[in-house]
Motif scaffolding. Structure first.
Motif, PDB file in Angstrom:
ATOM      1  N   ALA A   5      67.890  -1.127   1.276  1.00 23.90           N
ATOM      2  CA  ALA A   5      68.085  -2.303   1.689  1.00 23.90           C
ATOM      3  C   ALA A   5      69.661  -2.013   1.041  1.00 23.90           C
ATOM      4  CB  ALA A   5      67.083  -3.459   1.003  1.00 23.90           C
ATOM      5  N   ILE A   6      70.636  -2.527   1.954  1.00 21.60           N
ATOM      6  CA  ILE A   6      71.886  -2.446   1.047  1.00 21.60           C
ATOM      7  C   ILE A   6      72.857  -3.778   1.379  1.00 21.60           C
ATOM      8  CG2 ILE A   6      73.894  -1.012   1.528  1.00 21.60           C
ATOM      9  CD1 ILE A   6      72.439   1.407   2.519  1.00 21.60           C
ATOM     10  N   GLY A   7      73.090  -3.537   0.968  1.00 16.28           N
ATOM     11  CA  GLY A   7      74.660  -5.140   0.265  1.00 16.28           C
ATOM     12  C   GLY A   7      75.779  -4.518  -0.744  1.00 16.28           C
ATOM     13  N   ALA A   8      76.320  -5.518  -0.340  1.00 18.40           N
ATOM     14  CA  ALA A   8      77.635  -5.696   0.100  1.00 18.40           C
ATOM     15  C   ALA A   8      77.696  -6.406  -2.145  1.00 18.40           C
ATOM     16  CB  ALA A   8      78.809  -5.852   0.160  1.00 18.40           C
ATOM     17  N   HIS A   9      76.834  -7.070  -1.728  1.00 12.69           N
ATOM     18  CA  HIS A   9      77.173  -7.802  -3.494  1.00 12.69           C
ATOM     19  C   HIS A   9      75.636  -8.153  -3.606  1.00 12.69           C
ATOM     20  CE1 HIS A   9      80.614  -9.396  -1.098  1.00 12.69           C
ATOM     21  NE2 HIS A   9      80.818  -8.740  -1.853  1.00 12.69           N
ATOM     22  N   PHE A  10      75.300  -8.551  -5.097  1.00 10.36           N
ATOM     23  CA  PHE A  10      73.960  -9.002  -5.736  1.00 10.36           C
ATOM     24  C   PHE A  10      73.839 -10.519  -5.013  1.00 10.36           C
ATOM     25  CE2 PHE A  10      75.621  -6.947  -9.687  1.00 10.36           C
ATOM     26  CZ  PHE A  10      74.986  -5.305  -8.756  1.00 10.36           C
ATOM     27  N   ASP A  11      72.603 -11.344  -4.286  1.00  6.57           N
ATOM     28  CA  ASP A  11      71.856 -11.708  -3.267  1.00  6.57           C
ATOM     29  C   ASP A  11      71.763 -12.024  -2.157  1.00  6.57           C
ATOM     30  OD1 ASP A  11      74.628 -12.428  -2.515  1.00  6.57           O
ATOM     31  OD2 ASP A  11      74.796 -14.397  -3.858  1.00  6.57           O
ATOM     32  N   ASP A  12      73.219 -10.926  -1.531  1.00  5.06           N
ATOM     33  CA  ASP A  12      72.579 -10.127   0.021  1.00  5.06           C
ATOM     34  C   ASP A  12      71.595  -9.926   0.639  1.00  5.06           C
ATOM     35  OD1 ASP A  12      75.498 -11.264   0.234  1.00  5.06           O
ATOM     36  OD2 ASP A  12      76.291  -9.044  -0.439  1.00  5.06           O
ATOM     37  N   VAL A  13      70.850  -8.933  -0.419  1.00  7.96           N
ATOM     38  CA  VAL A  13      69.761  -8.752   0.754  1.00  7.96           C
ATOM     39  C   VAL A  13      68.429  -9.052   0.646  1.00  7.96           C
ATOM     40  CG1 VAL A  13      70.224  -5.803  -0.251  1.00  7.96           C
ATOM     41  CG2 VAL A  13      68.788  -7.100  -1.314  1.00  7.96           C
ATOM     42  N   SER A  39      80.142  -7.721  -8.525  1.00  3.56           N
ATOM     43  CA  SER A  39      79.858  -8.202  -8.093  1.00  3.56           C
ATOM     44  C   SER A  39      79.672  -9.303  -8.438  1.00  3.56           C
ATOM     45  CB  SER A  39      78.322  -8.799  -8.025  1.00  3.56           C
ATOM     46  OG  SER A  39      78.019  -8.103  -6.657  1.00  3.56           O
ATOM     47  N   GLY A  40      81.315  -9.791  -9.913  1.00  3.58           N
ATOM     48  CA  GLY A  40      81.475 -10.709 -10.431  1.00  3.58           C
ATOM     49  C   GLY A  40      83.267 -11.024  -9.228  1.00  3.58           C
ATOM     50  N   PHE A  41      83.215 -12.468  -9.721  1.00  8.38           N
ATOM     51  CA  PHE A  41      84.384 -12.452  -8.758  1.00  8.38           C
ATOM     52  C   PHE A  41      85.299 -13.722  -9.618  1.00  8.38           C
ATOM     53  CE2 PHE A  41      81.285 -15.322  -6.879  1.00  8.38           C
ATOM     54  CZ  PHE A  41      81.857 -16.513  -6.516  1.00  8.38           C
ATOM     55  N   THR A  42      86.197 -14.036  -8.842  1.00  6.23           N
ATOM     56  CA  THR A  42      87.574 -15.647  -9.114  1.00  6.23           C
ATOM     57  C   THR A  42      87.414 -15.671  -8.272  1.00  6.23           C
ATOM     58  OG1 THR A  42      89.499 -14.232  -9.086  1.00  6.23           O
ATOM     59  CG2 THR A  42      88.816 -14.222 -11.680  1.00  6.23           C
ATOM     60  N   ASN A  43      88.209 -17.043  -7.855  1.00 13.58           N
ATOM     61  CA  ASN A  43      88.535 -17.708  -6.620  1.00 13.58           C
ATOM     62  C   ASN A  43      90.360 -18.231  -6.740  1.00 13.58           C
ATOM     63  OD1 ASN A  43      89.722 -20.063  -8.748  1.00 13.58           O
ATOM     64  ND2 ASN A  43      87.882 -21.422  -8.445  1.00 13.58           N
ATOM     65  N   GLN A  44      90.464 -18.512  -5.541  1.00 16.37           N
ATOM     66  CA  GLN A  44      91.815 -18.790  -5.300  1.00 16.37           C
ATOM     67  C   GLN A  44      92.922 -19.080  -6.226  1.00 16.37           C
ATOM     68  OE1 GLN A  44      89.607 -20.268  -4.063  1.00 16.37           O
ATOM     69  NE2 GLN A  44      90.268 -22.360  -2.833  1.00 16.37           N
ATOM     70  N   TYR A  45      92.221 -19.799  -7.287  1.00 17.10           N
ATOM     71  CA  TYR A  45      92.911 -19.408  -8.559  1.00 17.10           C
ATOM     72  C   TYR A  45      93.296 -19.720  -9.304  1.00 17.10           C
ATOM     73  CZ  TYR A  45      93.317 -23.825  -5.413  1.00 17.10           C
ATOM     74  OH  TYR A  45      92.691 -25.295  -4.238  1.00 17.10           O
TER      75      TYR A  45
END
Length: 210
Positions: A5-13, A39-45
């Motif tokens: 199973a291939i996903g872009a981020h942790f939680d996709d699959v 898979s870490g990310f920041t918001n628009q701010y």
């Protein structure tokens, strides 16, 4: 069988095919997961929403719940995945070294940038794999219709899928667990179409009967 199973981020699959993967495990198949980003990310701010470390720990807990044999992680940054040869090569090497029979991939019509890039890379790199289906892992609209035409009865595995999704505690906190309600409804609707309680539905790219 050997399943990837291939996903872009942790939680996709977990969201898109977690029930089917748990079913494979119960049937004795070897299940592997490849995640392209840290898979870490920041918001628009520019505020941190989830760190790479937290995302990884949560994903490892989710994989353990499903019973995945091994999770392999790429090093692309979230929202910066492209259809490039380095990604293609990573996937191709996994397919060959693990002798993969069946692949679960992102849907190519997904409007999420990372999902779409990983979907294209998967189709390209898994061109010799005999079975490949695509899943949806969000609720975003697209200009393309998802043609769900292949079902997996996950009635006995919905609880496993839900536990795996809930293992992503940071995402549950961020979304108020809306993913659970959405995907439970999707599973109920898919199940109703084939006469079971819960099902996951996929779009077939190719399927060679084993």
């Amino acid at each position: 069988m050997n399943i990837l199973a291939i996903g872009a981020h942790f939680d996709d699959v977990e969201l898109g095919c977690g029930g089917a993967l748990a079913r494979h495990v119960a049937q004795g198949d070897d299940v592997y997961v490849f995640v392209a980003t840290v898979s870490g990310f920041t918001n628009q701010y520019d505020q941190s929403v989830r760190s790479n470390e937290v995302a990884r720990v949560e994903a490892e807990a989710a994989m353990k719940i499903i019973g995945v044999k091994e999770m392999i992680c790429g090093d692309f940054k979230t929202l910066e995945v492209e259809f490039v040869d380095s990604l293609n090569i990573q996937i191709l090497k996994l397919v060959e070294s693990l002798k993969i029979d069946t692949v679960y991939a992102h849907w190519t019509g997904d409007i999420h940038h990372d999902h779409q890039a990983v979907a294209r890379a998967t189709l390209h790199s898994c061109r010799h794999v005999p079975r490949l289906v695509m899943y949806r892992s969000n609720w975003y609209h697209s200009t393309t219709d998802f043609r769900g035409n292949f079902y997996s009865d996950i009635t006995d595995f919905w609880d496993v899928k839900e536990q795996a999704i809930r293992a992503h505690v940071s995402e549950m906190d961020r979304t108020g667990a809306k993913w659970i309600n959405f995907f439970r409804n999707e599973a109920e609707n898919a199940g109703q179409r084939i006469g079971v309680k819960y099902a996951e539905v996929f779009e077939v790219v190719k399927w060679l009967q084993p």
